[in-house]
Design a protein around this motif. Sequence first.
Motif, PDB file in Angstrom:
ATOM      1  N   GLY A 165       0.806  -1.217   0.000  1.00 33.60           N
ATOM      2  CA  GLY A 165       0.000   0.000   0.000  1.00 33.60           C
ATOM      3  C   GLY A 165       0.836   1.262   0.000  1.00 33.60           C
ATOM      4  N   VAL A 166       1.549   1.511  -1.095  1.00 33.93           N
ATOM      5  CA  VAL A 166       2.421   2.686  -1.211  1.00 33.93           C
ATOM      6  C   VAL A 166       1.684   3.799  -1.947  1.00 33.93           C
ATOM      7  N   SER A 167       1.643   4.966  -1.326  1.00 40.58           N
ATOM      8  CA  SER A 167       1.072   6.158  -1.959  1.00 40.58           C
ATOM      9  C   SER A 167       2.120   7.268  -1.929  1.00 40.58           C
ATOM     10  N   LEU A 168       2.352   7.874  -3.077  1.00 38.10           N
ATOM     11  CA  LEU A 168       3.401   8.881  -3.200  1.00 38.10           C
ATOM     12  C   LEU A 168       3.141   9.735  -4.425  1.00 38.10           C
ATOM     13  N   ASP A 169       3.327  11.039  -4.286  1.00 38.73           N
ATOM     14  CA  ASP A 169       3.248  11.958  -5.426  1.00 38.73           C
ATOM     15  C   ASP A 169       4.605  12.601  -5.647  1.00 38.73           C
ATOM     16  N   ILE A 170       5.045  12.614  -6.904  1.00 42.39           N
ATOM     17  CA  ILE A 170       6.305  13.247  -7.289  1.00 42.39           C
ATOM     18  C   ILE A 170       5.976  14.373  -8.254  1.00 42.39           C
ATOM     19  N   ALA A 171       6.438  15.571  -7.949  1.00 39.31           N
ATOM     20  CA  ALA A 171       6.095  16.745  -8.736  1.00 39.31           C
ATOM     21  C   ALA A 171       6.845  16.780 -10.063  1.00 39.31           C
ATOM     22  N   ASP A 172       6.285  17.499 -11.011  1.00 43.23           N
ATOM     23  CA  ASP A 172       6.958  17.724 -12.281  1.00 43.23           C
ATOM     24  C   ASP A 172       8.303  18.399 -12.026  1.00 43.23           C
ATOM     25  N   ARG A 173       9.359  17.864 -12.639  1.00 45.80           N
ATOM     26  CA  ARG A 173      10.729  18.388 -12.563  1.00 45.80           C
ATOM     27  C   ARG A 173      11.387  18.183 -11.207  1.00 45.80           C
ATOM     28  N   GLU A 174      10.788  17.382 -10.359  1.00 43.65           N
ATOM     29  CA  GLU A 174      11.365  17.110  -9.042  1.00 43.65           C
ATOM     30  C   GLU A 174      12.390  15.982  -9.144  1.00 43.65           C
ATOM     31  N   PHE A 175      13.429  16.053  -8.309  1.00 43.23           N
ATOM     32  CA  PHE A 175      14.438  14.993  -8.192  1.00 43.23           C
ATOM     33  C   PHE A 175      14.225  14.327  -6.840  1.00 43.23           C
ATOM     34  N   VAL A 176      13.744  13.078  -6.881  1.00 42.39           N
ATOM     35  CA  VAL A 176      13.427  12.335  -5.664  1.00 42.39           C
ATOM     36  C   VAL A 176      14.297  11.088  -5.603  1.00 42.39           C
ATOM     37  N   THR A 177      14.868  10.821  -4.437  1.00 36.82           N
ATOM     38  CA  THR A 177      15.612   9.579  -4.242  1.00 36.82           C
ATOM     39  C   THR A 177      14.850   8.688  -3.270  1.00 36.82           C
TER      40      THR A 177
ATOM     41  N   THR B 251      34.492   7.682  -9.052  1.00 33.86           N
ATOM     42  CA  THR B 251      33.683   7.743 -10.266  1.00 33.86           C
ATOM     43  C   THR B 251      32.224   8.010  -9.918  1.00 33.86           C
ATOM     44  N   ARG B 252      31.778   7.418  -8.832  1.00 31.92           N
ATOM     45  CA  ARG B 252      30.387   7.615  -8.402  1.00 31.92           C
ATOM     46  C   ARG B 252      30.110   9.086  -8.115  1.00 31.92           C
ATOM     47  N   VAL B 253      31.007   9.738  -7.383  1.00 35.26           N
ATOM     48  CA  VAL B 253      30.836  11.159  -7.072  1.00 35.26           C
ATOM     49  C   VAL B 253      30.869  11.996  -8.353  1.00 35.26           C
ATOM     50  N   GLN B 254      31.766  11.666  -9.256  1.00 33.15           N
ATOM     51  CA  GLN B 254      31.859  12.408 -10.517  1.00 33.15           C
ATOM     52  C   GLN B 254      30.566  12.287 -11.322  1.00 33.15           C
ATOM     53  N   LEU B 255      29.978  11.097 -11.355  1.00 31.54           N
ATOM     54  CA  LEU B 255      28.747  10.911 -12.114  1.00 31.54           C
ATOM     55  C   LEU B 255      27.551  11.543 -11.403  1.00 31.54           C
ATOM     56  N   GLN B 256      27.581  11.606 -10.092  1.00 28.17           N
ATOM     57  CA  GLN B 256      26.536  12.355  -9.384  1.00 28.17           C
ATOM     58  C   GLN B 256      26.537  13.815  -9.839  1.00 28.17           C
ATOM     59  N   ASP B 257      27.723  14.407  -9.878  1.00 30.93           N
ATOM     60  CA  ASP B 257      27.825  15.808 -10.313  1.00 30.93           C
ATOM     61  C   ASP B 257      27.417  15.964 -11.776  1.00 30.93           C
ATOM     62  N   GLN B 258      27.821  15.007 -12.619  1.00 30.10           N
ATOM     63  CA  GLN B 258      27.448  15.051 -14.031  1.00 30.10           C
ATOM     64  C   GLN B 258      25.935  14.963 -14.190  1.00 30.10           C
ATOM     65  N   LEU B 259      25.317  14.071 -13.436  1.00 34.76           N
ATOM     66  CA  LEU B 259      23.867  13.912 -13.521  1.00 34.76           C
ATOM     67  C   LEU B 259      23.152  15.190 -13.091  1.00 34.76           C
ATOM     68  N   LEU B 260      23.614  15.819 -12.020  1.00 36.50           N
ATOM     69  CA  LEU B 260      22.971  17.052 -11.564  1.00 36.50           C
ATOM     70  C   LEU B 260      23.165  18.193 -12.556  1.00 36.50           C
ATOM     71  N   ARG B 261      24.328  18.267 -13.196  1.00 36.10           N
ATOM     72  CA  ARG B 261      24.530  19.294 -14.236  1.00 36.10           C
ATOM     73  C   ARG B 261      23.563  19.081 -15.388  1.00 36.10           C
TER      74      ARG B 261
ATOM     75  N   PRO C 125      20.600  24.172  -1.348  1.00 36.40           N
ATOM     76  CA  PRO C 125      20.464  24.829  -2.653  1.00 36.40           C
ATOM     77  C   PRO C 125      21.124  24.023  -3.770  1.00 36.40           C
ATOM     78  N   TYR C 126      20.583  24.168  -4.971  1.00 38.85           N
ATOM     79  CA  TYR C 126      21.258  23.725  -6.181  1.00 38.85           C
ATOM     80  C   TYR C 126      21.936  24.944  -6.794  1.00 38.85           C
TER      81      TYR C 126
END
Length: 259
Positions: free
Chosen positions: A26-38, A170-180, A225-226
């Motif tokens: 029974g999972v209920s969740l709303d994710i907004a347009d353009r939101e980044f959710v983990t 590499t993981r940290v580098q790709l995190q930054d790449q993904l956010l860019r 902040p981003y």
Amino acid sequence: MNSKISFRDVVKTFPLKDTDFTALGGVSLDIADREFVTVVGPSGCGKSTLMSMAAGLEEPTSGSILVDGKPVTGPGPERGVIFQQYALFPWLTVRQNVEFGLKIASIPTDERRRRAEQAIDLVGLGEFADALPKMLSGGMKQRCAIARAYAVNPQVLLMDEPFGALDALTRVQLQDQLLRTWSQDKRTVLFITHDVDEAVYLASRVIVMAAGPGRIHGVIDVELPYPRTEEIRLSPEFRRIRNDVWTSVHHQDQSTAAA
């Protein structure tokens, strides 16, 4: 909130020999347009099952999953899916791998090439467009997989532990790449991870799940902040939020932890 993705009382059970196993209860969740959710949580809490259903690869036993108010009934081009395994075709170059989905969609050759090159440049693989996967590092292979997802211009990115097999740097580098990349087009992102630091660094909200059955244990806002920077990663506020998430994941009640 203008919801891009909605999970409405989603239940998923799998048949076992003598009974049914409830992966999600029974999972209920709303994710907004353009939101980044983990999404984080202990093993067996149903994170990947939730992702598979959002991708249309699994059907809920009951409840519904909506994208832009329309029920998910199977895979669709509006949802790009990226898994931990790169799933690249070893006999195709980076460019050909990125073009593959566009070719299946019958996109004309010139447009296919333009969109592929744009996606390849976006993830910083322009110099390797003609390389085969065997010539790429693990991080570069994952960037190629991300470029392939971006090339079909999805509105939603569903990412299931995409950096889980990579070394820490590499993981940290790709995190930054993904956010860019995300900051340029602000697609809606649902990102599954086991790594609490990664969850906090990337997201505006962290969804903490619990097991036995899988359910939402808590939602923690990340009021940082981003763009995210190394200074933010080392800040007292980041550590405070990270500790809140860690406590929520690892100090769940005894019945949850044992399930």
